[in-house]
Design a protein around this motif. Structure first.
Motif, PDB file in Angstrom:
ATOM      1  N   ALA A 194       0.830  -1.207   0.000  1.00  0.00           N
ATOM      2  CA  ALA A 194       0.000   0.000   0.000  1.00  0.00           C
ATOM      3  C   ALA A 194       0.862   1.253   0.000  1.00  0.00           C
ATOM      4  CB  ALA A 194      -0.914   0.007   1.227  1.00  0.00           C
ATOM      5  N   LEU A 195       0.226   2.351  -0.353  1.00  0.00           N
ATOM      6  CA  LEU A 195       0.803   3.685  -0.183  1.00  0.00           C
ATOM      7  C   LEU A 195       0.049   4.371   0.957  1.00  0.00           C
ATOM      8  CD1 LEU A 195       0.996   4.834  -3.924  1.00  0.00           C
ATOM      9  CD2 LEU A 195       2.925   4.164  -2.489  1.00  0.00           C
ATOM     10  N   LEU A 196       0.763   5.195   1.718  1.00  0.00           N
ATOM     11  CA  LEU A 196       0.131   5.964   2.788  1.00  0.00           C
ATOM     12  C   LEU A 196       0.227   7.445   2.495  1.00  0.00           C
ATOM     13  CD1 LEU A 196       1.237   4.434   6.221  1.00  0.00           C
ATOM     14  CD2 LEU A 196      -0.764   3.877   4.850  1.00  0.00           C
ATOM     15  N   GLY A 197      -0.865   8.146   2.752  1.00  0.00           N
ATOM     16  CA  GLY A 197      -0.830   9.598   2.677  1.00  0.00           C
ATOM     17  C   GLY A 197      -0.486  10.179   4.039  1.00  0.00           C
ATOM     18  N   GLY A 198       0.325  11.216   4.060  1.00  0.00           N
ATOM     19  CA  GLY A 198       0.684  11.842   5.329  1.00  0.00           C
ATOM     20  C   GLY A 198       1.980  11.303   5.905  1.00  0.00           C
ATOM     21  N   PHE A 220      -1.916  -3.525  11.263  1.00  0.00           N
ATOM     22  CA  PHE A 220      -0.498  -3.288  11.528  1.00  0.00           C
ATOM     23  C   PHE A 220       0.171  -2.862  10.230  1.00  0.00           C
ATOM     24  CE2 PHE A 220       3.982  -4.471  11.813  1.00  0.00           C
ATOM     25  CZ  PHE A 220       4.328  -3.810  12.988  1.00  0.00           C
ATOM     26  N   VAL A 221       0.940  -1.748  10.280  1.00  0.00           N
ATOM     27  CA  VAL A 221       1.547  -1.168   9.077  1.00  0.00           C
ATOM     28  C   VAL A 221       3.059  -1.079   9.267  1.00  0.00           C
ATOM     29  CG1 VAL A 221       1.567   0.820   7.515  1.00  0.00           C
ATOM     30  CG2 VAL A 221      -0.557   0.168   8.665  1.00  0.00           C
ATOM     31  N   SER A 222       3.794  -1.566   8.269  1.00  0.00           N
ATOM     32  CA  SER A 222       5.256  -1.513   8.320  1.00  0.00           C
ATOM     33  C   SER A 222       5.740  -0.095   8.036  1.00  0.00           C
ATOM     34  CB  SER A 222       5.843  -2.458   7.266  1.00  0.00           C
ATOM     35  OG  SER A 222       5.618  -1.924   5.954  1.00  0.00           O
ATOM     36  N   LYS A 223       7.028   0.148   8.216  1.00  0.00           N
ATOM     37  CA  LYS A 223       7.561   1.437   7.785  1.00  0.00           C
ATOM     38  C   LYS A 223       7.753   1.424   6.273  1.00  0.00           C
ATOM     39  CE  LYS A 223      12.461   0.511   8.820  1.00  0.00           C
ATOM     40  NZ  LYS A 223      13.604   1.004   9.614  1.00  0.00           N
ATOM     41  N   ARG A 224       7.853   2.606   5.684  1.00  0.00           N
ATOM     42  CA  ARG A 224       7.977   2.728   4.235  1.00  0.00           C
ATOM     43  C   ARG A 224       9.302   2.143   3.764  1.00  0.00           C
ATOM     44  NH1 ARG A 224       5.400   8.166   5.066  1.00  0.00           N
ATOM     45  NH2 ARG A 224       3.456   8.165   3.875  1.00  0.00           N
ATOM     46  N   ASP A 225       9.263   1.488   2.577  1.00  0.00           N
ATOM     47  CA  ASP A 225      10.508   1.035   1.970  1.00  0.00           C
ATOM     48  C   ASP A 225      11.095   2.159   1.114  1.00  0.00           C
ATOM     49  OD1 ASP A 225       9.175   1.083  -0.483  1.00  0.00           O
ATOM     50  OD2 ASP A 225       8.971  -1.090  -0.627  1.00  0.00           O
ATOM     51  N   ASP A 226      12.133   1.857   0.338  1.00  0.00           N
ATOM     52  CA  ASP A 226      12.809   2.892  -0.445  1.00  0.00           C
ATOM     53  C   ASP A 226      11.920   3.521  -1.507  1.00  0.00           C
ATOM     54  OD1 ASP A 226      15.062   2.455   1.044  1.00  0.00           O
ATOM     55  OD2 ASP A 226      16.027   1.121  -0.417  1.00  0.00           O
ATOM     56  N   GLU A 227      10.856   2.819  -1.927  1.00  0.00           N
ATOM     57  CA  GLU A 227       9.929   3.349  -2.935  1.00  0.00           C
ATOM     58  C   GLU A 227       8.685   3.966  -2.296  1.00  0.00           C
ATOM     59  OE1 GLU A 227       9.217   0.047  -5.600  1.00  0.00           O
ATOM     60  OE2 GLU A 227      10.871   0.686  -6.890  1.00  0.00           O
TER      61      GLU A 227
END
Length: 341
Positions: A96-100, A116-123
């Motif tokens: 997924a993509l997250l806004g904010g 539960f949401v992981s931290k963003r990867d490099d993309e």
């Protein structure tokens, strides 16, 4: 070998032509028939498309169904976060993509549901785990239709129906296979009366299809992968009809990419389940199975317009698009259609 500038695929365009709503009736959209043998253009309505079929042709559709992929969740601190689901990884986990702002992993809440949401990867992509909940029930209850950003309004109940085809079955896309939006059961009945056989495959449309080309040269652009499936019975029938000399009509660029990917190795369709394609079709590509194509009008400098130029011929497509702009055809997802014969 010299490279091709993306500017080759630019064209003059009035943003007022972008359709913000669908036509009241699916088959009342306009249809531009483009004849590659005569270089002639014909202005029709989509319901007239039956007149251009005979029993020497058969139709292939993409039966994917669009996820209600936009969700609004709360952080533990109370702040709102938009979730845009991209692709199912397994039963309850999605890319997924997250806004904010989102700096690390943690929990988000959609009413009584905990994610539960992981931290963003490099993309910038995260993994969303729906834990104990059924993600499809949550999407059905709280999700929003992922209308493209050029549709400048919020989604509504009409979009749940009209941003899907009448033959949509297999849920998994974040964008509609828009060439199929114009078809009605009445059109299918008339095609069958003329002896036109109709087959379905599945390609789950991801953001990669619509991802803008940001490189100076098209050869440097990398397509995101999208999954597709073709049943053995369908592959066998398509291969037989092609050997019998029948003409394959692909409904949309997604069908073109899936079929050409499935045929790229052996020259005939190989059945597959959850195969992946990152095929970037551009001028010079030798089409193996697709003979005619139905498609909507696409963005300037997009991989979709580049594909159409490869199929229909660059000069003829530039002529067709100039005509469409001048004659006020409606563009993009909810817009009008083109039949390249």
């Amino acid at each position: 070998m010299s490279k091709t500038s993306i500017n080759r695929y630019d064209f003059e365009f009035d943003e007022n032509l972008i359709a913000q709503y669908p036509e009241k009736k699916r088959d009342e959209s306009r249809l531009l028939v483009v004849n590659r043998q005569t270089n002639k253009l014909l202005d029709k309505r989509f319901k007239d498309i039956v007149d251009f079929f005979d029993d020497n042709m058969f139709l292939v559709l993409n039966n994917t169904k669009v996820l209600n992929a936009r969700l609004f969740a709360k952080k533990e601190s109370g702040g709102e976060v938009e979730i845009f689901l991209l692709e199912q990884l397994d039963g309850k986990r999605f890319k997924a993509l997250l806004g904010g702002k989102w700096k690390s992993e943690g929990y988000l809440y959609i009413n009584e549901y905990k994610l539960f949401v992981s931290k963003r990867d490099d993309e910038g992509i995260v993994t969303v785990d729906f834990i104990d909940a059924n993600p499809f029930e949550i999407m059905d209850k709280y999700g929003h239709v992922p209308l493209p950003p050029y549709i400048k309004r919020e989604d509504n109940e009409l979009d749940r129906e009209r941003y899907n085809t009448v033959f949509s079955k297999k849920i998994g896309s974040v964008a509609a296979p828009t060439a199929g939006l114009h078809f009605t059961e009445e059109i299918f009945d008339k095609l069958k009366e003329k002896g036109v056989e109709i087959f379905e495959i599945t390609l789950n449309v991801g953001l990669g299809t619509f991802r803008p080309v940001k490189t100076e040269f098209i050869e440097d652009h990398k397509m995101h992968k999208e999954s597709f499936s073709i049943e053995k019975s369908v592959a066998d029938k398509i291969n037989k009809l092609k050997k019998d000399g029948k003409k394959l009509v692909a409904v949309g660029t997604t069908v073109v990419r899936a079929l050409e990917s499935a045929a790229s190795q052996f020259g005939e369709i190989t059945p597959c389940e959850n195969a992946y394609t990152d095929l970037f079709i551009r001028e010079g590509y030798q089409f193996k199975v697709v003979d005619k194509m139905i498609t909507n009008f696409h963005l300037p400098k997009s991989t979709l317009f580049i594909l159409v130029c490869a199929f229909g011929g660059y000069d003829l497509m530039k002529k067709a698009y100039a005509h469409a702009v001048k004659d006020r055809y409606r563009f993009f997802s909810y817009g009008d259609a083109m039949f390249i014969i």
